[in-house]
Design an enzyme around this catalytic site. Structure first.
Site, PDB file in Angstrom:
ATOM      1  N   ARG A  83       1.102   9.120  -8.207  1.00 40.94           N
ATOM      2  CA  ARG A  83       1.868   7.911  -7.902  1.00 40.94           C
ATOM      3  C   ARG A  83       3.203   8.275  -7.255  1.00 40.94           C
ATOM      4  O   ARG A  83       3.659   7.598  -6.340  1.00 40.94           O
ATOM      5  CB  ARG A  83       2.073   7.098  -9.180  1.00 40.94           C
ATOM      6  N   GLN A 106      10.443  -4.832 -13.014  1.00 38.14           N
ATOM      7  CA  GLN A 106       9.469  -4.072 -13.817  1.00 38.14           C
ATOM      8  C   GLN A 106       9.024  -2.840 -13.048  1.00 38.14           C
ATOM      9  O   GLN A 106       8.301  -2.006 -13.580  1.00 38.14           O
ATOM     10  CB  GLN A 106       8.236  -4.951 -14.090  1.00 38.14           C
ATOM     11  N   VAL A 122       8.905   0.727 -11.223  1.00 38.96           N
ATOM     12  CA  VAL A 122       9.476   2.054 -11.502  1.00 38.96           C
ATOM     13  C   VAL A 122       9.684   2.832 -10.202  1.00 38.96           C
ATOM     14  O   VAL A 122      10.062   3.998 -10.225  1.00 38.96           O
ATOM     15  CB  VAL A 122       8.563   2.859 -12.472  1.00 38.96           C
ATOM     16  N   HIS A 147      11.284  -1.181 -16.930  1.00 41.05           N
ATOM     17  CA  HIS A 147      10.194  -0.265 -17.301  1.00 41.05           C
ATOM     18  C   HIS A 147      10.485   1.178 -16.916  1.00 41.05           C
ATOM     19  O   HIS A 147       9.583   2.001 -16.851  1.00 41.05           O
ATOM     20  CB  HIS A 147       8.862  -0.737 -16.687  1.00 41.05           C
ATOM     21  N   CYS A 178      14.540  23.012 -24.683  1.00 34.60           N
ATOM     22  CA  CYS A 178      13.878  23.274 -25.967  1.00 34.60           C
ATOM     23  C   CYS A 178      12.402  23.626 -25.842  1.00 34.60           C
ATOM     24  O   CYS A 178      11.767  23.981 -26.827  1.00 34.60           O
ATOM     25  CB  CYS A 178      14.051  22.071 -26.898  1.00 34.60           C
ATOM     26  N   GLY A 235       6.471 -11.668  -7.198  1.00 32.37           N
ATOM     27  CA  GLY A 235       5.447 -10.624  -7.199  1.00 32.37           C
ATOM     28  C   GLY A 235       5.122 -10.043  -8.559  1.00 32.37           C
ATOM     29  O   GLY A 235       4.875  -8.852  -8.677  1.00 32.37           O
ATOM     30  N   SER A 246       2.619 -10.713 -12.104  1.00 31.58           N
ATOM     31  CA  SER A 246       1.543 -11.498 -12.705  1.00 31.58           C
ATOM     32  C   SER A 246       2.024 -12.199 -13.969  1.00 31.58           C
ATOM     33  O   SER A 246       1.321 -13.051 -14.511  1.00 31.58           O
ATOM     34  CB  SER A 246       0.344 -10.603 -13.016  1.00 31.58           C
ATOM     35  N   ASN A 266       4.874 -15.813  -4.933  1.00 32.46           N
ATOM     36  CA  ASN A 266       3.676 -15.029  -5.245  1.00 32.46           C
ATOM     37  C   ASN A 266       2.562 -15.452  -4.305  1.00 32.46           C
ATOM     38  O   ASN A 266       2.574 -16.569  -3.785  1.00 32.46           O
ATOM     39  CB  ASN A 266       3.258 -15.264  -6.714  1.00 32.46           C
ATOM     40  N   VAL A 267       1.600 -14.562  -4.102  1.00 30.42           N
ATOM     41  CA  VAL A 267       0.465 -14.924  -3.260  1.00 30.42           C
ATOM     42  C   VAL A 267      -0.571 -15.749  -4.023  1.00 30.42           C
ATOM     43  O   VAL A 267      -1.468 -16.326  -3.420  1.00 30.42           O
ATOM     44  CB  VAL A 267      -0.217 -13.674  -2.630  1.00 30.42           C
TER      45      VAL A 267
HETATM   46  P1  OAD Z   1       0.796  -6.876 -11.425  1.00 33.73           P
HETATM   47  O1  OAD Z   1      -0.006  -5.916 -10.624  1.00 33.73           O
HETATM   48  O2  OAD Z   1       0.306  -7.280 -12.748  1.00 33.73           O
HETATM   49  O3  OAD Z   1       0.994  -8.210 -10.587  1.00 33.73           O
HETATM   50  C1  OAD Z   1       1.345  -8.189  -9.236  1.00 33.73           C
HETATM   51  C2  OAD Z   1       1.591  -9.619  -8.800  1.00 33.73           C
HETATM   52  O4  OAD Z   1       2.052  -9.592  -7.466  1.00 33.73           O
HETATM   53  C3  OAD Z   1       0.353 -10.520  -8.819  1.00 33.73           C
HETATM   54  O5  OAD Z   1       0.686 -11.763  -9.422  1.00 33.73           O
HETATM   55  C4  OAD Z   1       0.008 -10.697  -7.348  1.00 33.73           C
HETATM   56  O6  OAD Z   1      -0.552 -11.985  -7.100  1.00 33.73           O
HETATM   57  C5  OAD Z   1       1.364 -10.580  -6.717  1.00 33.73           C
HETATM   58  N1  OAD Z   1       1.379 -10.095  -5.337  1.00 33.73           N
HETATM   59  C6  OAD Z   1       0.566  -9.187  -4.733  1.00 33.73           C
HETATM   60  N2  OAD Z   1       0.947  -8.953  -3.469  1.00 33.73           N
HETATM   61  C7  OAD Z   1       2.041  -9.718  -3.264  1.00 33.73           C
HETATM   62  C8  OAD Z   1       2.918  -9.924  -2.140  1.00 33.73           C
HETATM   63  N3  OAD Z   1       2.748  -9.266  -1.000  1.00 33.73           N
HETATM   64  N4  OAD Z   1       3.943 -10.796  -2.296  1.00 33.73           N
HETATM   65  C9  OAD Z   1       4.124 -11.466  -3.450  1.00 33.73           C
HETATM   66  N5  OAD Z   1       3.340 -11.320  -4.530  1.00 33.73           N
HETATM   67  C10 OAD Z   1       2.310 -10.461  -4.437  1.00 33.73           C
HETATM   68  O7  OAD Z   1       2.281  -6.269 -11.486  1.00 33.73           O
HETATM   69  P2  OAD Z   1       3.436  -6.579 -12.533  1.00 33.73           P
HETATM   70  O8  OAD Z   1       3.517  -8.017 -12.839  1.00 33.73           O
HETATM   71  O9  OAD Z   1       4.639  -5.885 -12.006  1.00 33.73           O
HETATM   72  O10 OAD Z   1       3.841  -1.883 -16.696  1.00 33.73           O
HETATM   73  O11 OAD Z   1       2.916  -5.797 -13.790  1.00 33.73           O
HETATM   74  C11 OAD Z   1       3.711  -5.751 -14.922  1.00 33.73           C
HETATM   75  C12 OAD Z   1       3.563  -4.437 -15.606  1.00 33.73           C
HETATM   76  O12 OAD Z   1       2.202  -4.171 -15.885  1.00 33.73           O
HETATM   77  C13 OAD Z   1       4.002  -3.239 -14.784  1.00 33.73           C
HETATM   78  O13 OAD Z   1       5.391  -3.003 -14.830  1.00 33.73           O
HETATM   79  C14 OAD Z   1       3.254  -2.125 -15.416  1.00 33.73           C
HETATM   80  C15 OAD Z   1       1.913  -2.800 -15.508  1.00 33.73           C
HETATM   81  O14 OAD Z   1       1.024  -2.288 -16.390  1.00 33.73           O
HETATM   82  C16 OAD Z   1       3.650  -0.731 -17.342  1.00 33.73           C
HETATM   83  O15 OAD Z   1       3.054   0.202 -16.843  1.00 33.73           O
HETATM   84  C17 OAD Z   1       4.242  -0.723 -18.709  1.00 33.73           C
END
Ligand code: OAD
Length: 251
Positions: A67, A98, A100, A116, A159, A196, A198, A222-223
């Site tokens: 990554r 969220q 990284v 995160h 360590c 962006g 979920s 969001n899309v």
């Molecule tokens: P997700 O992958 O769960 O969600 C991504 C979101 O972005 C979805 O709702 C898509 O519809 C939307 N999306 C995709 N392309 C887009 C674009 N071009 N413009 C706007 N929206 C778009 O990602 P997160 O919500 O960030 O945590 O996930 C939350 C956490 O779950 C992450 O931080 C990570 C993951 O597991 C850990 O690893 C602890």
């Protein structure tokens, strides 16, 4: 709808943006859920939990190095850049992410809380306060592992315990100070842009509702629909790298 959101931004004294993987999608960083999402191909319980790291730290590091390589090749996109400029226009602006990947700071955002963690940092698994910046001094933290193969988990130069990525895994709490600062910003906000994400991973997913309960209006970019869509005051459907610059042109 765009015009009304632009008016709400122009009138706001305190704006909070809550971002997730979707804002970096157009930079080429894969999201977690949805089409092409990492959790479609990989199992979080094997890669992103403390138990997974205890069981197979080399595998976890292999995944994080893969990554890192993807993120190293990524540049901030027009969505990140718009948020960096917005910070300069709004009296109080806080970016809660969220992600990284560090792309918000690279785009120039300054008041950023990385809820995160950051994939470019590692920390000692035995002494959590001992952290390393692997980007500016890449290799330094890993030099301590010179007796190990490059595929192995690096060790703390101090360590000898294993280093771990300085990110929040499933089942782990967020840094209390960072979370408290995020909640304070949410309660203070007049307007929240949720971009962006979920909106299924807590506690971050609760921040827009906390802000709304304290009087903020909520805009979702969001899309597709999320569990937050029904309580959003405005919904802007489309990729953030297109929607956010379009919004900026109306400010
Ligand atoms: P997700 O992958 O769960 O969600 C991504 C979101 O972005 C979805 O709702 C898509 O519809 C939307 N999306 C995709 N392309 C887009 C674009 N071009 N413009 C706007 N929206 C778009 O990602 P997160 O919500 O960030 O945590 O996930 C939350 C956490 O779950 C992450 O931080 C990570 C993951 O597991 C850990 O690893 C602890």
């Amino acid at each position: 709808m765009l015009t009304r959101v632009a008016e709400a931004i122009a009138a706001a004294r305190a704006v909070v943006a809550v971002t997730g993987a979707g804002i970096s999608a157009e930079s080429g960083v894969p999201t977690f859920r949805g089409a092409g999402g990492l959790w479609k191909r990989f199992r979080p319980e094997q890669l992103a939990t403390p138990e997974a790291f205890a069981r197979d730290p080399d595998l976890v590091w292999e995944w994080y190095r893969w990554r890192r390589a993807m993120i190293a090749a990524a540049r901030p996109n027009a969505g990140h850049e718009m948020l960096a400029r917005l910070e300069a226009r709004v009296p109080r602006f806080t970016l809660l992410t969220q992600n990284v990947d560090g792309l918000h700071r690279l785009a120039g955002s300054r008041n950023v809380l990385e809820l995160h963690g950051n994939i470019w940092r590692s920390r000692c698994s035995a002494e959590p306060d001992r952290g390393f910046d692997d980007r500016s001094s890449r290799g330094q933290a890993e030099e301590a592992a010179s007796d190990a193969s490059p595929a192995a988990a690096p060790r703390c130069p101090s360590c000898g315990a294993r280093l771990r990525p300085d990110v929040v895994w499933f089942g782990e709490p967020l840094d209390t100070r960072v979370l408290e600062a995020a909640m304070a910003a949410a309660r203070d906000a007049d307007l929240v842009l949720v971009i962006g994400t979920s909106a299924v991973v807590y506690p971050v997913a609760a921040l827009p509702s906390i802000a709304r309960a304290a009087g903020a209006r909520v805009v979702e970019v969001n899309v597709e629909d999320t569990p937050l869509t029904s309580e959003a005051d405005f919904v802007l459907r489309g990729p953030s790298a297109i929607v956010l610059p379009a919004l900026e042109r109306l400010l």
